[in-house]
Design a protein around this motif. Structure first.
Motif: not given
Length: 212
Positions: A48-50, A74-78, A111-118, A141-145
């Motif tokens: 969220r901060a990023n 979070l704006d999350a999808f699977g 760089g499309e995603l702000g975060g990834i969970v595996s 992920l972009p830098p900081g993702g």
């Protein structure tokens, strides 16, 4: 999906066959896992901060964790390899987005995603096939993702195969996985190791990383 490597086809078929039983088993699993919820909350706060884009749960299974990520703001999808799992996720959480796909080669822009969970979703990947997964995560992920990677930990030993209830899986030393992530362009933010609970066989590992 067509043209999958044999290990991915075997994994997809195994989860298709077990999907309903598996979905029932994991649906409320986070309720009894305060440390797991804490590391997910830390990931959500960093993402969220990023504020660099949506968050994807790669290997989302029946969608319960994607829904939890959405509850954390979070704006999350699977995305999941198993079409049957995706059908169950869409049925259980019709307000969320779920797609069939393989996490090692996703139809998403750089760089499309702000975060990834595996979340224990790469555990069936043969060790020699795992490094490209981190390369793909870094591409998305972009830098900081932010990346959160959960797995079964090897307890200081080498990478070890074991008889997972669905199909063969692997336990990893946490330092080895952190090294793969660094090689792919990540820096470690933190780690959490959790001892097995009653009914669990192995220590659980969680790596929280940021794209350089």
């Amino acid at each position: 999906m067509t043209g999958l490597p044999s290990y991915l086809k075997a994994t997809s078929d195994a989860y298709d066959a077990m999907a309903v039983v598996y979905a029932d088993f994991v649906r409320d699993s986070l309720d009894a896992l305060p440390l797991d919820r804490a590391v997910l909350a830390a990931f959500a706060e960093l993402a969220r901060a990023n504020d660099a884009g949506p968050v994807a749960e790669l290997g989302c299974g029946p969608g319960y964790l994607t829904a939890h990520l959405r509850s954390l703001g979070l704006d999350a999808f699977g995305i999941d390899l198993s079409p049957v799992m995706i059908a169950l996720a869409r049925e259980a959480y019709p307000e969320l987005r779920f797609e069939v796909g393989s996490m090692d080669a996703l139809d998403l822009a750089d760089g499309e995603l702000g975060g990834i969970v595996s979340w224990y979703s790469a555990i069936h990947t043969p060790p020699q096939e795992l490094p490209p997964y981190f390369t793909e995560f870094r591409r998305l992920l972009p830098p900081g993702g932010v990346l959160l990677f959960a797995f079964f930990e090897a307890g200081g030993g080498p990478v070890t195969a074991f008889d997972h209830k669905v199909t063969t899986a692997y336990r990893w030393p946490i330092d080895d996985l952190a090294g793969l992530a660094r090689d792919a362009g990540f820096e470690e933010v933190g780690r959490m190791l959790r001892e097995p609970l009653v009914g669990e066989r192995f220590r659980r590992g969680h790596l929280l990383m940021r794209a350089r």
